[in-house]
Design a protein around this motif. Sequence first.
Motif, mmCIF file in Angstrom:
data_model
loop_
_atom_site.group_PDB
_atom_site.id
_atom_site.type_symbol
_atom_site.label_atom_id
_atom_site.label_comp_id
_atom_site.label_asym_id
_atom_site.label_seq_id
_atom_site.Cartn_x
_atom_site.Cartn_y
_atom_site.Cartn_z
ATOM 1 N N LYS A 66 0.865 -1.177 0.000
ATOM 2 C CA LYS A 66 0.000 0.000 0.000
ATOM 3 C C LYS A 66 0.904 1.229 0.000
ATOM 4 O O LYS A 66 1.837 1.316 0.803
ATOM 5 C CB LYS A 66 -0.905 0.012 1.241
ATOM 6 N N THR A 67 0.634 2.163 -0.893
ATOM 7 C CA THR A 67 1.550 3.294 -1.060
ATOM 8 C C THR A 67 0.807 4.627 -1.075
ATOM 9 O O THR A 67 -0.338 4.707 -1.508
ATOM 10 C CB THR A 67 2.353 3.159 -2.368
ATOM 11 N N LEU A 68 1.519 5.671 -0.627
ATOM 12 C CA LEU A 68 0.951 7.023 -0.664
ATOM 13 C C LEU A 68 2.048 8.046 -0.864
ATOM 14 O O LEU A 68 3.236 7.768 -0.664
ATOM 15 C CB LEU A 68 0.159 7.319 0.614
ATOM 16 N N ALA A 69 1.637 9.241 -1.253
ATOM 17 C CA ALA A 69 2.546 10.388 -1.382
ATOM 18 C C ALA A 69 1.898 11.596 -0.714
ATOM 19 O O ALA A 69 0.673 11.740 -0.724
ATOM 20 C CB ALA A 69 2.841 10.686 -2.852
ATOM 21 N N GLN A 70 2.722 12.449 -0.131
ATOM 22 C CA GLN A 70 2.236 13.694 0.461
ATOM 23 C C GLN A 70 1.787 14.644 -0.650
ATOM 24 O O GLN A 70 2.406 14.709 -1.715
ATOM 25 C CB GLN A 70 3.351 14.336 1.284
#
Length: 343
Positions: free
Chosen positions: A299-303
Motif C-alpha cells: 500500500k503506497t501514498l505520497a504527500q
Amino acid sequence: MIKVLIVDDSPSLRAILTKVLELAQDIQVVGAAEDPYEAREMIKKLNPDVLTLDIEMPRMNGLSFLKNLMRLRPMPVIMLSTLTQQGSPATLEALELGAIDFIAKPTSNVAAQLHAYAETLHQKIRIARQANLYALRTEKDVQQAPVSQHTQFKTSAVLALGASTGGTEALREVLVRLPQHCPPVVIAQHIPPVFSTSFAQRMDRICDVSVKEAEDWDVLMPGEVFIAPGDRHLKVVQKGGRLLCQLCQSEKVNRHRPSVDVLFDSLLPWAKQVSAGLLTGMGSDGAAALLRLREAGAKTLAQDEATSVVWGMPRAAVEMKAAEKVVPLSKVTMELLSAVKRP
C-alpha cells in the motif's frame, strides 16, 4: 535572478559566501549583514528572496532572529551550521522554527572543495526560493483523532517512509500521531551524520513510540521507529524468521546516502505487508522503488503538494503512478495505519 542576503558576524565567512554564491549565473548577493539588527534593516531595504543565517551571532542569536522573522515577515532561510554534535540540536530547532534547510559553514580549506560546496549551496538556494513556506504552519494546526489503543494491526506489518527537504518537520508530524502499539517503522531521511542521531533523540523525547537511529541487526518490533544514520544506507533483511535492520556504506543512490530507493527496494520480498509513504523533498529518490513496492502488493501514498515544503519526490511518485493515494500531511499517519489494520 535570486536575491540573497547573507547574515553572519564573521567578515571572512561573509566574503567566502559571497564569492561562492556569485559563481552562479542566477544568484545575486544583494547584501551582507554582520548581525540580526543590521539584517532587519537590509531586509526592509533590499527585499531579498532568500536569507543565509548563522546561528551564533552577537547582540541576538540566529534562532531568536529566525523566530521573529517567521512571525513578522516569513521568507526562505538557509541556516549556516556547524556539523557537530553540539551544533545539530540548534539547527534542528531552526528547522522547527521554519528554516527551509541548512548547510555546513565553509571551512578554511573550502578552496579545495569549492566546486562541490558551491554546487550544493546553489541548489539549496534555488530550492529554498521555490519552497512552500506555509505548508507546515497550516498542518501543525490540524487536529486528528488519536488512533485507538484497541486498534489491531497485522502481525507482520511494516511502515516505511522517505523524505528530504522539509522532511524532519514532516516526519515529526507523522511520528507524534503514532500509537505505542503501531507496527515497526523504518525511515530514510536525507540528513548528515550526527544530525540523524540528534533528530532521532529529539523524536524519541516527544513521541509515544520509541525512536532511535538504526543500528546493524536491530530487530523490527511494534512500537519502534528506526531512522537511517546519515551517510549509511538502511536495508531491511530477514534472519532467523525475524526482520532486522542492516546498514551499509555502498555507493550513493540518486546522489544520496541514505537513499529512500535502497530502503524501499529492500522491503520488496515482504511488499504485501508494507505500507509506504513518500514525503516532502527535492528530486525523485524513492519514487521508482515506491512504484516497485506498489506493483508487488504494498500500500503506497505520497504527500500532497499543498502541504509539502518541496513537492519533488512526492510529485515524481504521483507522475509515475507509484502512489495509490495522495494525502495532506495531517492524514499520512492515519492512511499508513489504515492500510495495515486487521479486518
